[in-house]
Scaffold this motif. Structure first.
Motif, PDB file in Angstrom:
ATOM      1  N   TYR A 368       1.002  -1.080   0.293  1.00  0.00           N
ATOM      2  CA  TYR A 368       0.325   0.199  -0.038  1.00  0.00           C
ATOM      3  C   TYR A 368       0.999   0.893   0.140  1.00  0.00           C
ATOM      4  N   PHE A 369       1.281   1.239   0.807  1.00  0.00           N
ATOM      5  CA  PHE A 369       2.982   2.666   0.737  1.00  0.00           C
ATOM      6  C   PHE A 369       4.210   1.872   0.440  1.00  0.00           C
ATOM      7  N   GLU A 370       4.594   2.265  -0.039  1.00  0.00           N
ATOM      8  CA  GLU A 370       5.736   1.676  -0.796  1.00  0.00           C
ATOM      9  C   GLU A 370       7.237   2.242   0.372  1.00  0.00           C
ATOM     10  N   ASN A 371       8.298   1.838   0.156  1.00  0.00           N
ATOM     11  CA  ASN A 371       9.556   2.148   0.446  1.00  0.00           C
ATOM     12  C   ASN A 371       9.777   3.983   0.735  1.00  0.00           C
ATOM     13  N   GLU A 372       9.748   4.323  -0.299  1.00  0.00           N
ATOM     14  CA  GLU A 372       9.834   5.639  -0.530  1.00  0.00           C
ATOM     15  C   GLU A 372       8.832   6.603   0.262  1.00  0.00           C
ATOM     16  N   GLU A 373       7.288   5.856  -0.186  1.00  0.00           N
ATOM     17  CA  GLU A 373       6.551   6.985   0.614  1.00  0.00           C
ATOM     18  C   GLU A 373       6.518   6.751   1.865  1.00  0.00           C
ATOM     19  N   ILE A 374       6.849   6.098   2.813  1.00  0.00           N
ATOM     20  CA  ILE A 374       7.234   5.287   3.855  1.00  0.00           C
ATOM     21  C   ILE A 374       8.682   6.612   4.588  1.00  0.00           C
ATOM     22  N   VAL A 375       9.536   6.715   3.636  1.00  0.00           N
ATOM     23  CA  VAL A 375      10.332   7.343   3.912  1.00  0.00           C
ATOM     24  C   VAL A 375       9.902   8.746   3.921  1.00  0.00           C
ATOM     25  N   GLY A 376       9.259   9.056   3.212  1.00  0.00           N
ATOM     26  CA  GLY A 376       8.774  10.605   3.038  1.00  0.00           C
ATOM     27  C   GLY A 376       7.309  10.787   3.693  1.00  0.00           C
ATOM     28  N   LEU A 377       6.718  10.063   4.476  1.00  0.00           N
ATOM     29  CA  LEU A 377       6.816  10.158   5.504  1.00  0.00           C
ATOM     30  C   LEU A 377       7.006  10.683   7.059  1.00  0.00           C
ATOM     31  N   GLY A 378       8.274  10.234   6.630  1.00  0.00           N
ATOM     32  CA  GLY A 378       9.035  10.386   7.831  1.00  0.00           C
ATOM     33  C   GLY A 378       9.515   9.702   8.949  1.00  0.00           C
TER      34      GLY A 378
END
Length: 546
Positions: A368-378
């Motif tokens: 659902y959330f990709e690794n890049e998105e998770i990092v982007g969330l902080g």
């Protein structure tokens, strides 16, 4: 000298009693067979125990604690070390926290997996300093030393099996599994969705001579399954009850789920599961359900079907994929015969080039959330290589995906969902497809006996098609999901979003960036749901953070 505490059910325990007549049984319960097996086999007894179970057995003479969990993770087992060095174990995380001997610490790794998959990895807990005993593992604690080892592994694929003999053996094992699980001191019901798995359970249960109680549920959204369930109930003359509950307060249930599940859990089908368990408990104390059938027999065609295309394409180059793409586009524009087959070849070749293997493709396409998105969330800590349990000896067939789901999705999502939802109401849920003998047999079947183009559950269909009414025989797979988008628009749920996702001082934003979550929060899709569930859980639980 020996004592046991036990959660679960040992199916066919009478057969074990009869095989161990030398043991001085003092009760008629299934619990005592654990002691009998331990006396004869010691720590090796776990692999001889059928059923769903989590137990802890203390041997006073050896000063040794033996714990074990069933093969597929139907029943939970958690453990931790206390602040004074104590060894603690329980069936629920909340019990360990309530002891006040553990100060839980949030695990960023577990949160990252949750954001990707909706659930905490089945070999982790949401707390860094609290552990879960994995399915099919035993634990020994002696003289302050702890060891955890696997006592059972997935059987190897048997490519020598043929269809006719497989169907007969499947029927035999399935009938025996259902018959064993109908044994109880209280009335037993069946969750009947009108799908292939539950309809087969009703067909098998009806052979046992008693009138089966069946329960279906109309959730008030999406295509109703009630007519299919009604057709099965009529065919077998079951004592059928159609449950209906359309006025549930989703926001109220969402808040309750944070306590029921002890960990963030965003599979939205937990809400209808919790509701049907609540209503069924008004009628019975034990129900049979079709859990495990999709993973053992390849029922998720949306997942496994595309992997067949990848499986058939070998040694693909970028140049070959480019030519197939042109051929597919041209054949579609000209409406040529076989255009669909060419498109399928292109899809499989493109997936092969991108992922390299069936296992990697299956692991990559369901986040659902990709690794890049998770990092982007902080959330930078805990993000890295997927902690999936990959097959140790991959076959590069759909069988790899099935085995991955048995090791990951089944114990991490499906069985967590049903166990917590049912036990919250004192309802015991049993899964005939996860009978040790039956499941072992099905796991060993090659994927060609489970799935083909456009058709899943091949062996189940061959074994039971004549036992289903025509409406069930021809219906497609219907999931047990929920209309998350609609739910997020309800006033009560919007109020939860405003309180927990739009307050920069909320606990969620001590972990994630408030600003970086805005796009997901306002999307009103599954990503919004995932963040809302996490925020609710964090507000209702106390833990340390790094």
């Amino acid at each position: 000298n020996v004592a046991v505490t036990f959660n679960g059910e040992i199916y066919g325990y009478q057969e074990i009693r009869n095989a161990h007549r030398e043991y001085p049984f003092r009760t008629a319960s299934d619990t005592e067979v654990i002691l009998a097996l331990h006396e004869r086999f010691g720590a090796e007894m776990a692999g001889r125990l059928p059923g769903m179970f989590a137990f802890a057995l203390w041997d006073d003479a050896r000063q040794e604690l033996l714990c074990a969990r069933d093969r597929f993770g139907e029943k939970p087992f958690y453990y931790a070390y206390g602040i004074g060095g104590e060894f603690l174990f329980a069936s629920e995380l909340k019990a360990l926290v309530a002891s006040r001997l553990v100060e839980p610490e949030l695990s960023p790794e577990a949160v990252a997996h949750y954001l990707r998959r909706l659930y905490v990895h089945p070999r982790q807990t949401i707390y860094r300093n609290v552990h879960v005993l994995p399915p099919a593992h035993r634990l020994l604690y002696r003289d302050g030393r702890l060891s955890v080892e696997r006592y059972w592994g997935l059987p190897e694929t048997r490519n020598d099996l043929d269809g006719d003999s497989v169907v007969e053996e499947f029927r035999r094992l399935f009938f025996r599994a259902v018959e064993r699980q109908l044994v109880a001191d209280v009335p037993v019901g069946v969750f009947l969705s009108g799908g292939l798995d539950s309809s087969s359970i009703v067909a098998a249960a009806s052979r046992c001579g008693t009138r089966v109680k069946t329960y279906s549920f109309d959730f008030g959204y999406g295509p109703s399954e009630a007519p299919y369930a009604r057709d099965v109930a009529t065919m077998y003359g079951t004592e059928h009850v159609e449950l209906e509950n359309r006025s549930a307060d989703i926001a109220e249930i969402l808040v309750a789920m944070a306590d029921v599940y002890d960990e963030p859990f965003a599979d939205s089908s937990n809400i209808p599961t919790w509701r049907i368990a609540k209503l069924a408990r008004e009628h019975v104390k034990v129900v049979l359900a079709g859990d495990g059938g999709d993973e053992l027999l390849a029922g998720y065609m949306d997942w496994y079907g595309p992997l067949l295309l990848l499986e058939r394409e070998k040694d693909i180059s970028s140049w070959r994929v480019f030519l197939l793409r042109l051929e597919a586009a041209l054949s579609e524009r000209l409406a040529l015969p076989g255009a669909r087959a060419i498109q399928d070849r292109f899809s499989g070749a493109a997936a092969r080039l991108r992922f390299g293997s069936v296992a990697r493709a299956h692991a990559s396409r369901r986040a659902y959330f990709e690794n890049e998105e998770i990092v982007g969330l902080g959330l930078r800590a805990g993000v890295g290589e997927e902690s999936f349990c990959f097959p140790p000896t991959p076959s590069d067939t759909v069988d790899d995906a099935l085995r991955m789901d048995i090791e990951n999705y089944l114990p991490g999502d499906i069985l967590v969902k049903t166990d917590r939802a049912s036990m919250a109401h004192g309802l015991e849920l049993r899964a005939p497809f996860l009978d040790a003998d039956l499941a072992s047999f099905l796991i060993a079947l090659p994927s060609r006996l489970k799935i083909a183009t456009g058709e899943g559950k091949i062996t189940l269909r061959r074994a039971f098609a004549e036992a289903w009414p025509p409406s069930v025989r021809t219906r497609g797979k219907q999931g047990f999901g929920a209309p998350v988008g609609q739910w997020l628009e309800r006033d009560s749920v919007r109020a939860l979003k405003e309180r927990y996702l739009c307050n920069p001082k909320g606990k969620l934003f001590s972990l994630l960036s408030y600003g970086k979550t805005r796009e997901a929060v306002h999307g009103n899709d599954y990503k919004t749901w995932i963040l809302l569930v996490l925020a609710l859980w964090m507000e209702r639980h106390t833990f340390r953070m790094e």
